[in-house]
Design an enzyme around this catalytic site. Structure first.
Site, mmCIF file in Angstrom:
data_model
loop_
_atom_site.group_PDB
_atom_site.id
_atom_site.type_symbol
_atom_site.label_atom_id
_atom_site.label_comp_id
_atom_site.label_asym_id
_atom_site.label_seq_id
_atom_site.Cartn_x
_atom_site.Cartn_y
_atom_site.Cartn_z
ATOM 1 N N LYS A 1 20.040 31.072 69.731
ATOM 2 C CA LYS A 1 19.486 29.780 69.327
ATOM 3 C C LYS A 1 20.303 29.169 68.201
ATOM 4 C CE LYS A 1 14.885 31.637 69.896
ATOM 5 N NZ LYS A 1 13.899 32.338 69.089
ATOM 6 N N LYS B 1 23.802 38.030 60.264
ATOM 7 C CA LYS B 1 23.161 36.806 59.759
ATOM 8 C C LYS B 1 23.619 36.508 58.338
ATOM 9 C CE LYS B 1 19.023 36.527 62.627
ATOM 10 N NZ LYS B 1 17.559 36.493 62.682
ATOM 11 N N LYS C 1 26.607 36.977 72.046
ATOM 12 C CA LYS C 1 25.372 36.774 72.806
ATOM 13 C C LYS C 1 24.931 35.305 72.757
ATOM 14 C CE LYS C 1 22.001 37.606 69.216
ATOM 15 N NZ LYS C 1 20.829 38.230 68.681
HETATM 16 P P1 TYM Z 1 14.235 36.702 68.984
HETATM 17 O O1 TYM Z 1 13.246 35.631 68.703
HETATM 18 O O2 TYM Z 1 15.593 36.601 68.407
HETATM 19 O O3 TYM Z 1 14.405 36.874 70.542
HETATM 20 C C1 TYM Z 1 13.287 37.026 71.395
HETATM 21 C C2 TYM Z 1 13.600 37.986 72.506
HETATM 22 O O4 TYM Z 1 14.727 37.526 73.254
HETATM 23 C C3 TYM Z 1 15.697 38.546 73.324
HETATM 24 N N1 TYM Z 1 17.021 37.930 73.320
HETATM 25 C C4 TYM Z 1 17.969 38.183 74.227
HETATM 26 N N2 TYM Z 1 17.984 39.017 75.299
HETATM 27 C C5 TYM Z 1 19.102 39.031 76.039
HETATM 28 N N3 TYM Z 1 20.206 38.261 75.766
HETATM 29 C C6 TYM Z 1 20.225 37.418 74.725
HETATM 30 N N4 TYM Z 1 21.281 36.654 74.478
HETATM 31 C C7 TYM Z 1 19.065 37.359 73.890
HETATM 32 N N5 TYM Z 1 18.748 36.651 72.785
HETATM 33 C C8 TYM Z 1 17.495 37.016 72.444
HETATM 34 C C9 TYM Z 1 15.477 39.396 72.096
HETATM 35 O O5 TYM Z 1 15.993 40.690 72.264
HETATM 36 C C10 TYM Z 1 13.978 39.383 71.986
HETATM 37 O O6 TYM Z 1 13.417 40.345 72.845
HETATM 38 N N6 TYM Z 1 12.889 40.401 65.966
HETATM 39 C C11 TYM Z 1 12.586 39.779 67.222
HETATM 40 C C12 TYM Z 1 11.168 39.280 67.317
HETATM 41 C C13 TYM Z 1 10.132 40.290 66.965
HETATM 42 C C14 TYM Z 1 9.634 41.317 67.790
HETATM 43 C C15 TYM Z 1 8.638 41.981 67.039
HETATM 44 C C16 TYM Z 1 9.957 41.737 69.078
HETATM 45 C C17 TYM Z 1 9.437 40.340 65.795
HETATM 46 N N7 TYM Z 1 8.542 41.362 65.834
HETATM 47 C C18 TYM Z 1 7.945 43.072 67.557
HETATM 48 C C19 TYM Z 1 9.238 42.840 69.595
HETATM 49 C C20 TYM Z 1 8.272 43.486 68.830
HETATM 50 C C21 TYM Z 1 13.513 38.600 67.405
HETATM 51 O O7 TYM Z 1 14.050 38.080 66.481
HETATM 52 O O8 TYM Z 1 13.596 38.137 68.647
#
Ligand code: TYM
Length: 346
Positions: free
Chosen positions: A210, A111, A207
């Site tokens: 968004k 990032k 990957k």
């Molecule tokens: P975030 O918002 O980026 O993504 C949400 C969830 O989607 C999964 N994900 C993917 N899985 C497979 N292929 C992809 N291309 C892909 N893009 C996103 C992410 O692995 C995630 O599960 N840090 C986390 C949010 C968070 C969180 C937490 C998760 C904050 N606190 C506590 C679990 C527990 C995040 O940015 O996810």
């Protein structure tokens, strides 16, 4: 029952990666566990964000949880910033997490590399995994269903828990109480209900995300049928005719097959390869894939509109979720403060 905690950032539209990497597993397993699903708005401000949109995006993300099949009678849904213990716990943990651990985080490095203006690389982005550790540890969650890209953050949460229990756990141990934190399982990833890593439609080596500039690189959960069809029609393929899983030289092929497999009942890979061999190459496969996606998304989109039509009910669910969450989170926070030696409130 084991406790599950997970979350998604409310930064714009959710996509097929979020769904197949995380949310679909939450839904599939919601009966087996005690579930806490959070909309992590405090994480969404770690990069420059649009203040005009944050509240709306937060509501929409919560609505999407319900639309995807999360049942508020079996799961608690809440907004991270509505439970102040998250921010407070993150501060406490910031003060025992070595900077060197955070410097190793690949998501931070990625990032940071993408943010052109050094002024917008915030301290919050650096310490983001500590806030995520706070999220998980406050609930003493055992399972954290996330996509593969969050694995390193989960490992960090385990390390932070262990480090805290080691540094501050002696008195608690002497009093024969359970440790303040529980180490979450490394990864509760389930092949039968999703895809650990959904890749971009325009580049099979990065990957689906968004933040990627081109909307053609992802399927948003709110894309209508024609948009899905045209994205799949135009997505990157290769010259190989046989459609096979897991050829390292053919990442696009593996990715699209993985998505297709997850959406069509997770049959054995060899069986899918056999069927596709008979139907012949990309030209025949793409429409099948597009229809599988359209079929999965249609009911989600219908429910999404229904959920947003009754905002009062959604707000009630979020209020109830935050109240229940605060009860658990405040208790863990109270114990953590005590273990660290803070003076009690007078
Ligand atoms: P975030 O918002 O980026 O993504 C949400 C969830 O989607 C999964 N994900 C993917 N899985 C497979 N292929 C992809 N291309 C892909 N893009 C996103 C992410 O692995 C995630 O599960 N840090 C986390 C949010 C968070 C969180 C937490 C998760 C904050 N606190 C506590 C679990 C527990 C995040 O940015 O996810």
């Amino acid at each position: 029952r084991q406790r599950v905690f997970s979350g998604v950032q409310p930064t714009g539209a959710l996509h097929l990666g979020n769904y197949l990497g995380a949310i679909r597993q939450w839904v599939t397993h919601q009966d087996l566990f005690e579930n806490w699903f959070c909309v992590v708005d405090l994480h969404a401000i770690t990069v420059p964000h649009d203040a005009q949109r944050l509240a709306e995006d937060t509501m929409n993300t919560a609505a999407m949880y319900l639309a995807c099949g999360i049942d508020p009678r079996r799961c608690k849904i809440f907004v991270q910033s509505h439970v102040p213990a998250h921010a407070e716990m993150a501060w406490l943990l910031n003060c025992l997490t070595p900077m060197s651990w955070l410097e190793k985080m690949t998501q931070f490095k990625d990032k940071r590399a993408k943010l052109e203006d050094a002024q917008s690389i915030y301290v919050g982005l650096f310490t983001y995994p500590v806030l995520m550790a706070a999220d998980i540890l406050l609930y003493r969650a055992e399972r954290v269903p996330v996509g593969e890209d969050q694995r390193q953050h989960l490992e960090l949460a385990r390390d932070v828990a262990r480090s805290f229990n080691h540094l501050y756990g002696k008195r608690i141990k002497r009093q024969r109480q359970p440790p303040v934190f529980r180490e979450p399982e490394a990864l509760a990833w389930d092949e039968s209900s999703g895809v650990a890593r959904v890749m971009s439609l325009t580049d099979g080596t990065s990957k689906m995300s968004k933040s990627a500039a081109s909307d053609m690189s992802r399927i948003n959960l709110l894309d209508d049928a024609d948009t899905v069809r045209s994205k799949i029609k135009r997505c990157k393929t290769d010259a190989g005719r046989e459609l096979v899983f897991d050829d390292p030289d053919r990442p696009e092929c593996t990715n699209l097959l993985n998505v297709y497999r997850a959406l069509t009942g997770s049959r054995p890979k060899a069986e899918i390869e056999d069927v596709l061999r008979q139907s012949g190459g990309w030209a025949a496969f793409k429409p099948l894939l597009a229809e599988a996606i359209v079929t999965e998304l249609a009911p989600i989109q219908r429910r999404y509109r229904e959920v947003l039509a009754d905002r009062g009910e959604l707000q009630r669910i979020l209020r109830d979720g935050a109240e229940a969450a605060a009860e658990i989170a405040n208790e863990t926070l109270r114990r953590a403060r005590g273990a660290m030696g803070f003076m009690e409130r007078v």
